[in-house]
Design an enzyme around this catalytic site. Structure first.
Site, PDB file in Angstrom:
ATOM      1  N   GLY A   1       0.809  -1.217   0.000  1.00 55.55           N
ATOM      2  CA  GLY A   1       0.000   0.000   0.000  1.00 55.55           C
ATOM      3  C   GLY A   1       0.833   1.254   0.000  1.00 55.55           C
ATOM      4  O   GLY A   1       0.316   2.354  -0.079  1.00 55.55           O
TER       5      GLY A   1
ATOM      6  N   LYS B   1      -6.497  -8.992   8.901  1.00 58.73           N
ATOM      7  CA  LYS B   1      -6.712  -7.641   9.423  1.00 58.73           C
ATOM      8  C   LYS B   1      -8.191  -7.312   9.411  1.00 58.73           C
ATOM      9  O   LYS B   1      -8.940  -7.768   8.549  1.00 58.73           O
ATOM     10  CB  LYS B   1      -5.951  -6.619   8.577  1.00 58.73           C
ATOM     11  CG  LYS B   1      -6.134  -5.181   9.062  1.00 58.73           C
ATOM     12  CD  LYS B   1      -5.064  -4.257   8.528  1.00 58.73           C
ATOM     13  CE  LYS B   1      -5.261  -3.892   7.082  1.00 58.73           C
ATOM     14  NZ  LYS B   1      -4.250  -2.916   6.623  1.00 58.73           N
TER      15      LYS B   1
ATOM     16  N   ASP C   1      -3.766  -8.905   4.756  1.00 58.90           N
ATOM     17  CA  ASP C   1      -3.621  -7.537   5.252  1.00 58.90           C
ATOM     18  C   ASP C   1      -4.544  -6.620   4.456  1.00 58.90           C
ATOM     19  O   ASP C   1      -4.337  -5.418   4.370  1.00 58.90           O
ATOM     20  CB  ASP C   1      -2.154  -7.086   5.110  1.00 58.90           C
ATOM     21  CG  ASP C   1      -1.852  -5.831   5.905  1.00 58.90           C
ATOM     22  OD1 ASP C   1      -2.162  -5.802   7.105  1.00 58.90           O
ATOM     23  OD2 ASP C   1      -1.309  -4.865   5.329  1.00 58.90           O
TER      24      ASP C   1
ATOM     25  N   ASP D   1      -3.150 -10.617  -5.621  1.00 59.10           N
ATOM     26  CA  ASP D   1      -3.739  -9.281  -5.498  1.00 59.10           C
ATOM     27  C   ASP D   1      -4.383  -8.902  -6.824  1.00 59.10           C
ATOM     28  O   ASP D   1      -4.002  -9.406  -7.884  1.00 59.10           O
ATOM     29  CB  ASP D   1      -2.666  -8.249  -5.135  1.00 59.10           C
ATOM     30  CG  ASP D   1      -3.273  -6.999  -4.501  1.00 59.10           C
ATOM     31  OD1 ASP D   1      -3.112  -6.816  -3.278  1.00 59.10           O
ATOM     32  OD2 ASP D   1      -3.912  -6.202  -5.218  1.00 59.10           O
TER      33      ASP D   1
ATOM     34  N   TRP E   1       7.232  -9.373   3.266  1.00 63.20           N
ATOM     35  CA  TRP E   1       7.415 -10.029   4.569  1.00 63.20           C
ATOM     36  C   TRP E   1       8.597 -10.969   4.578  1.00 63.20           C
ATOM     37  O   TRP E   1       8.778 -11.763   5.479  1.00 63.20           O
ATOM     38  CB  TRP E   1       6.154 -10.756   4.999  1.00 63.20           C
ATOM     39  CG  TRP E   1       5.724 -11.887   4.148  1.00 63.20           C
ATOM     40  CD1 TRP E   1       4.975 -11.818   3.024  1.00 63.20           C
ATOM     41  CD2 TRP E   1       5.995 -13.273   4.346  1.00 63.20           C
ATOM     42  NE1 TRP E   1       4.777 -13.056   2.523  1.00 63.20           N
ATOM     43  CE2 TRP E   1       5.376 -13.970   3.315  1.00 63.20           C
ATOM     44  CE3 TRP E   1       6.698 -13.991   5.305  1.00 63.20           C
ATOM     45  CZ2 TRP E   1       5.438 -15.336   3.210  1.00 63.20           C
ATOM     46  CZ3 TRP E   1       6.751 -15.362   5.200  1.00 63.20           C
ATOM     47  CH2 TRP E   1       6.121 -16.020   4.150  1.00 63.20           C
TER      48      TRP E   1
END
Length: 267
Positions: free
Chosen positions: A76, A218, A170, A124, A85
């Protein structure tokens, strides 16, 4: 002839918001940490995962964890050009410890192939810049075709069913400023991620560990999300905890549900 980028004209309100965001970023210690080594992490959110993993029995680092799916993996924040990560080995000293739980940075010196012990699939709707050792998919994880692709990527001799050991999410919708709308969006995302886990996650029983089969998602704090936790997560996992990492901004309503020990209810 000189070509210049078109100037974007902002309203005074937009200018104020942009200035506030820039000032917050400038003060943010985790943004500074990330930028101190541009090849370290792709986004600030990496620090949240590092912290959650360290504080939760290092769930990513068990030897039996060999398949990880990261939903909503596109960063983001702009800036760095490496992993979200997992870190590539630094060329200069940095403050952060090396973090590569699946050993995906291990390379065969002869072939140049990645020889890590596991498979990571990042999904994504936006294009994800390629990452060594990671299979990136620009797709909607809700589509059946994406599910088939993920399973095919994960299938191997040791994992013929294409099961996942850890599902990470996330994901969050863009904040609209309308609390009702934003909470509904957060709930819809959590329900979709849970549905994905239902069809992909390896069970605690099959791993031989009470906390095997992990879902980290999240969410934005609200009674509706607490109801979702009580009705969907707690009945299907051996252990569910709420986590608000210190790297998460204090002003943010975001939190994480760490669900360990997948034991789906029989229907």
């Amino acid at each position: 002839m000189v070509f210049r980028q078109t100037v974007i004209r902002l309203s005074e309100k937009s200018k104020s918001k942009s200035s506030s965001w820039a000032a917050r970023q400038f003060r943010d210690p985790y943004v500074k940490k990330r930028l101190s080594d541009p090849m370290a992490y792709r986004a600030r959110s990496a620090f949240k995962l590092l912290e959650i993993n360290d504080d939760s029995n290092k769930f990513l680092e068990y030897p039996d964890v060999k398949a990880v799916v990261d939903l909503g993996a596109a960063p983001g924040e702009k800036g760095a050009k490496s992993k979200k990560w997992s870190r590539s080995k630094p060329t200069s000293p940095v403050e952060l410890d090396y973090f590569d739980p699946l050993n995906i940075d291990n390379l065969d010196e002869k072939t140049g192939d990645v020889t890590g012990r596991g498979t990571i699939v990042s999904v994504d709707l936006l294009k994800i810049e390629s990452i060594p050792g990671v299979q990136t998919l620009q797709a909607n994880f809700l589509h059946q075709s994406t599910t088939v692709t993920i399973k095919n990527v994960l299938r191997n001799e040791d994992n013929p069913e294409g099961k996942v050991d850890v599902v990470l999410s996330d994901m969050a919708a863009n904040v609209s400023g309308n609390d009702t709308h934003d909470i509904e969006e957060s709930l819809e995302i959590c329900e979709a991620v849970f549905a994905f886990a239902q069809g992909h996650l390896r069970t605690a029983e099959s791993t031989g560990r009470r906390r095997g089969g992990v879902l980290l998602m999240k969410f934005f704090a609200h009674p509706l999300l607490e109801k979702f936790r009580d009705e969907k997560l707690k009945p299907n996992f051996n252990h569910v905890s709420y986590i608000k990492p210190s790297s998460s901004r204090a002003t943010s309503r975001e939190g994480y549900y760490l669900c360990q020990g997948w034991r789906p209810l029989q229907t």
